[in-house]
Design a protein around this motif. Structure first.
Motif, PDB file in Angstrom:
ATOM      1  N   VAL A 175     -55.338 -32.837  13.181  1.00  0.00           N
ATOM      2  CA  VAL A 175     -54.977 -32.206  11.824  1.00  0.00           C
ATOM      3  C   VAL A 175     -55.492 -33.122  10.561  1.00  0.00           C
ATOM      4  CG1 VAL A 175     -53.617 -30.586  12.952  1.00  0.00           C
ATOM      5  CG2 VAL A 175     -52.497 -32.442  11.796  1.00  0.00           C
ATOM      6  N   PRO A 176     -55.530 -32.439   9.627  1.00  0.00           N
ATOM      7  CA  PRO A 176     -55.695 -33.073   8.298  1.00  0.00           C
ATOM      8  C   PRO A 176     -54.363 -33.805   7.945  1.00  0.00           C
ATOM      9  CG  PRO A 176     -56.014 -31.044   7.644  1.00  0.00           C
ATOM     10  CD  PRO A 176     -55.876 -31.129   9.004  1.00  0.00           C
ATOM     11  N   PHE A 177     -54.486 -34.924   7.015  1.00  0.00           N
ATOM     12  CA  PHE A 177     -53.185 -35.225   6.385  1.00  0.00           C
ATOM     13  C   PHE A 177     -53.248 -35.435   4.760  1.00  0.00           C
ATOM     14  CE2 PHE A 177     -55.291 -39.358   7.087  1.00  0.00           C
ATOM     15  CZ  PHE A 177     -54.922 -40.110   6.078  1.00  0.00           C
ATOM     16  N   ILE A 178     -52.145 -35.444   4.142  1.00  0.00           N
ATOM     17  CA  ILE A 178     -52.025 -35.487   2.655  1.00  0.00           C
ATOM     18  C   ILE A 178     -51.308 -36.864   2.476  1.00  0.00           C
ATOM     19  CG2 ILE A 178     -51.243 -34.575   0.625  1.00  0.00           C
ATOM     20  CD1 ILE A 178     -51.503 -31.928   1.627  1.00  0.00           C
ATOM     21  N   TYR A 179     -51.861 -37.865   1.581  1.00  0.00           N
ATOM     22  CA  TYR A 179     -51.245 -38.904   1.206  1.00  0.00           C
ATOM     23  C   TYR A 179     -50.671 -38.922  -0.017  1.00  0.00           C
ATOM     24  CZ  TYR A 179     -50.366 -43.922  -0.116  1.00  0.00           C
ATOM     25  OH  TYR A 179     -49.721 -45.187  -0.669  1.00  0.00           O
ATOM     26  N   ASP A 180     -49.359 -38.602  -0.105  1.00  0.00           N
ATOM     27  CA  ASP A 180     -48.524 -38.475  -1.500  1.00  0.00           C
ATOM     28  C   ASP A 180     -48.317 -39.678  -2.085  1.00  0.00           C
ATOM     29  OD1 ASP A 180     -46.973 -37.420  -3.379  1.00  0.00           O
ATOM     30  OD2 ASP A 180     -46.241 -35.744  -2.191  1.00  0.00           O
ATOM     31  N   ALA A 181     -48.959 -40.356  -2.980  1.00  0.00           N
ATOM     32  CA  ALA A 181     -48.703 -41.624  -3.576  1.00  0.00           C
ATOM     33  C   ALA A 181     -47.754 -41.651  -4.645  1.00  0.00           C
ATOM     34  CB  ALA A 181     -49.882 -42.528  -4.048  1.00  0.00           C
ATOM     35  N   HIS A 182     -46.378 -41.741  -4.376  1.00  0.00           N
ATOM     36  CA  HIS A 182     -45.489 -41.517  -5.463  1.00  0.00           C
ATOM     37  C   HIS A 182     -45.518 -42.692  -6.736  1.00  0.00           C
ATOM     38  CE1 HIS A 182     -42.505 -39.239  -2.641  1.00  0.00           C
ATOM     39  NE2 HIS A 182     -43.961 -38.874  -2.718  1.00  0.00           N
ATOM     40  N   GLU A 183     -46.092 -43.942  -6.363  1.00  0.00           N
ATOM     41  CA  GLU A 183     -46.308 -44.927  -7.430  1.00  0.00           C
ATOM     42  C   GLU A 183     -47.469 -45.865  -7.064  1.00  0.00           C
ATOM     43  OE1 GLU A 183     -43.207 -47.845  -7.955  1.00  0.00           O
ATOM     44  OE2 GLU A 183     -42.271 -47.551  -6.185  1.00  0.00           O
ATOM     45  N   LEU A 184     -47.728 -46.803  -7.796  1.00  0.00           N
ATOM     46  CA  LEU A 184     -48.861 -47.625  -7.429  1.00  0.00           C
ATOM     47  C   LEU A 184     -48.044 -48.782  -6.690  1.00  0.00           C
ATOM     48  CD1 LEU A 184     -50.906 -48.272 -10.767  1.00  0.00           C
ATOM     49  CD2 LEU A 184     -51.659 -47.163  -8.578  1.00  0.00           C
ATOM     50  N   GLU A 185     -48.453 -48.699  -5.474  1.00  0.00           N
ATOM     51  CA  GLU A 185     -47.373 -49.693  -4.521  1.00  0.00           C
ATOM     52  C   GLU A 185     -48.081 -51.127  -4.844  1.00  0.00           C
ATOM     53  OE1 GLU A 185     -44.917 -49.388  -2.871  1.00  0.00           O
ATOM     54  OE2 GLU A 185     -44.926 -47.157  -2.627  1.00  0.00           O
ATOM     55  N   THR A 186     -49.291 -51.283  -5.189  1.00  0.00           N
ATOM     56  CA  THR A 186     -49.805 -52.734  -5.259  1.00  0.00           C
ATOM     57  C   THR A 186     -49.346 -53.303  -6.834  1.00  0.00           C
ATOM     58  OG1 THR A 186     -51.800 -51.815  -6.075  1.00  0.00           O
ATOM     59  CG2 THR A 186     -51.480 -52.405  -3.560  1.00  0.00           C
ATOM     60  N   HIS A 187     -48.870 -52.511  -7.418  1.00  0.00           N
ATOM     61  CA  HIS A 187     -48.360 -52.750  -9.053  1.00  0.00           C
ATOM     62  C   HIS A 187     -46.848 -52.461  -9.554  1.00  0.00           C
ATOM     63  CE1 HIS A 187     -52.371 -54.506 -10.254  1.00  0.00           C
ATOM     64  NE2 HIS A 187     -52.880 -53.420  -9.440  1.00  0.00           N
ATOM     65  N   THR A 188     -46.103 -52.700  -8.518  1.00  0.00           N
ATOM     66  CA  THR A 188     -44.634 -52.541  -8.916  1.00  0.00           C
ATOM     67  C   THR A 188     -43.678 -53.728  -9.297  1.00  0.00           C
ATOM     68  OG1 THR A 188     -43.708 -52.874  -6.558  1.00  0.00           O
ATOM     69  CG2 THR A 188     -44.680 -50.805  -6.923  1.00  0.00           C
ATOM     70  N   ASN A 189     -42.618 -53.519  -9.542  1.00  0.00           N
ATOM     71  CA  ASN A 189     -41.554 -54.573 -10.144  1.00  0.00           C
ATOM     72  C   ASN A 189     -41.066 -55.336  -8.902  1.00  0.00           C
ATOM     73  OD1 ASN A 189     -40.201 -52.397  -9.582  1.00  0.00           O
ATOM     74  ND2 ASN A 189     -38.558 -52.821 -10.992  1.00  0.00           N
ATOM     75  N   TYR A 190     -41.401 -54.981  -7.492  1.00  0.00           N
ATOM     76  CA  TYR A 190     -40.957 -55.536  -6.522  1.00  0.00           C
ATOM     77  C   TYR A 190     -41.331 -57.112  -6.326  1.00  0.00           C
ATOM     78  CZ  TYR A 190     -40.668 -50.903  -4.926  1.00  0.00           C
ATOM     79  OH  TYR A 190     -40.519 -49.494  -4.666  1.00  0.00           O
ATOM     80  N   GLN A 191     -40.558 -58.118  -5.952  1.00  0.00           N
ATOM     81  CA  GLN A 191     -40.850 -59.603  -5.855  1.00  0.00           C
ATOM     82  C   GLN A 191     -41.359 -59.756  -4.610  1.00  0.00           C
ATOM     83  OE1 GLN A 191     -40.716 -61.400  -8.857  1.00  0.00           O
ATOM     84  NE2 GLN A 191     -39.875 -59.377 -10.175  1.00  0.00           N
ATOM     85  N   LEU A 192     -42.660 -59.613  -4.395  1.00  0.00           N
ATOM     86  CA  LEU A 192     -43.083 -59.893  -3.100  1.00  0.00           C
ATOM     87  C   LEU A 192     -44.137 -61.025  -3.340  1.00  0.00           C
ATOM     88  CD1 LEU A 192     -43.693 -56.190  -1.852  1.00  0.00           C
ATOM     89  CD2 LEU A 192     -41.702 -57.934  -1.346  1.00  0.00           C
ATOM     90  N   ARG A 193     -44.502 -61.863  -2.300  1.00  0.00           N
ATOM     91  CA  ARG A 193     -45.473 -62.867  -2.324  1.00  0.00           C
ATOM     92  C   ARG A 193     -46.873 -62.102  -2.189  1.00  0.00           C
ATOM     93  NH1 ARG A 193     -43.197 -66.418   2.745  1.00  0.00           N
ATOM     94  NH2 ARG A 193     -41.160 -67.012   2.050  1.00  0.00           N
ATOM     95  N   ARG A 194     -47.716 -63.150  -2.804  1.00  0.00           N
ATOM     96  CA  ARG A 194     -49.284 -62.757  -2.904  1.00  0.00           C
ATOM     97  C   ARG A 194     -49.813 -62.352  -1.708  1.00  0.00           C
ATOM     98  NH1 ARG A 194     -53.663 -62.737  -5.882  1.00  0.00           N
ATOM     99  NH2 ARG A 194     -55.593 -63.101  -5.103  1.00  0.00           N
TER     100      ARG A 194
END
Length: 310
Positions: free
Chosen positions: A33-52
């Protein structure tokens, strides 16, 4: 998780946010079946402190799967445009993260207002912030601004991150404004509008620390203006676009205590000038309320299910 989804025999798999993307994708494949991707925010541009390297992995992971979605949904026009340009996909459908704004149909009863809860007279000026008391919301800057706004009270209504709460209490004591800073527990979602509408105006000082925040369209903006409150907003793209359409407030430099103070003083003097009218509130509800967002979501599902039956 994937096994449970397959067991439901869904016609469409709706994947909420990137953390569920791979599991939902695999379930959709197994079901055919098809799927819908519901992107709640820009996961690559958040204020989380993650490594490059983590950021690079997230970007490639999302890039690999977002193109396979039958439809992509996101929370504002700016993010829809960014996702379309970045990943070369059709422009996502925008479903705003908005509550039911039709207060005439609100079944909740509010026994007291924010002003009566705080014991403030109608003549006293009251600024309100609605939302989580946490980092990058500009609240420490607002507390500092209170020293330049004698006579104005500030109420923060929402759940509190203990570290941020402790910082705000210390700052209020340092600046001598403790008696005018009020930390108020959250109220149920259907009571937010009737509870806060007794304030003089609303502050939205979200900090421009990442693209997700720059593009944010918080439901607390809508709850404030539907409650009849003029707003002082941070210089963020979607917020500025809203005020261009509905001039029910003013902009401020969210990084400057003195700019915030000037905005607070101005709205204290000129609240009636910017207070949303009944016609504006009706238009806002019609444009941004959940009924209009739900209708877009239903049309999206109808389009997918009709294509499956053909």
């Amino acid at each position: 998780c994937t096994g449970s989804i397959v067991g439901w025999r869904a016609d469409v798999v709706h994947i909420h946010d990137m953390v569920c993307l791979s599991g939902g994708y695999l379930a959709a494949r197994k079901l055919g079946v098809p799927f819908i991707y519901d992107a709640h925010e820009l996961e690559t541009h958040t204020n989380y402190q993650l490594r490059r390297l983590t950021w690079l992995f997230i970007d490639r992971y999302q890039n690999a799967l977002i193109r396979r979605a039958a439809k992509v949904v996101t929370v504002c026009e700016s993010i829809a445009e960014w996702l379309s340009r970045k990943y070369g996909i059709d422009r996502p459908t925008v479903i705003l993260n908005t509550p039911d704004l039709d207060v005439s149909e609100n079944t909740g009863t509010c026994n007291e207002t924010l002003r009566t809860y705080l014991g403030l007279a109608d003549s006293e000026k009251l600024a309100v912030y609605v939302g989580a008391v946490t980092i990058d919301r500009g609240l420490e800057i607002c507390v500092e601004a209170l020293q330049y706004t004698p006579g104005i009270h500030l109420a923060l209504v929402g759940s509190r991150y203990s570290v941020t709460e402790e910082l705000l209490v210390r700052l209020a004591d340092q600046f001598g404004v403790s008696e005018r800073l009020h930390l108020v527990d959250p109220v149920p979602g259907n009571l937010v509008v009737p509870f806060v509408r007794s304030a003089t105006f609303s502050l939205i000082p979200i900090q421009n620390v990442c693209l997700s925040y720059y593009y944010c369209m918080p439901n607390k903006l809508l709850e404030s203006v539907v409650g009849g409150l003029p707003v002082a907003i941070a210089r963020l793209k979607e917020l500025k676009s809203f005020l261009e359409k509905f001039p029910v407030g003013i902009e401020m430099d969210e990084s400057s205590p003195k700019s915030i103070a000037l905005a607070m003083q101005r709205l204290s003097r000129e609240a009636d000038k910017y207070r949303p009218t009944d016609d504006q509130i009706s238009a806002i509800i019609s444009c941004y309320g959940w009924d209009s967002q739900r209708a877009k979501l239903v049309r999206l599902y109808d389009g997918l299910t009709s294509s499956l039956s053909n």
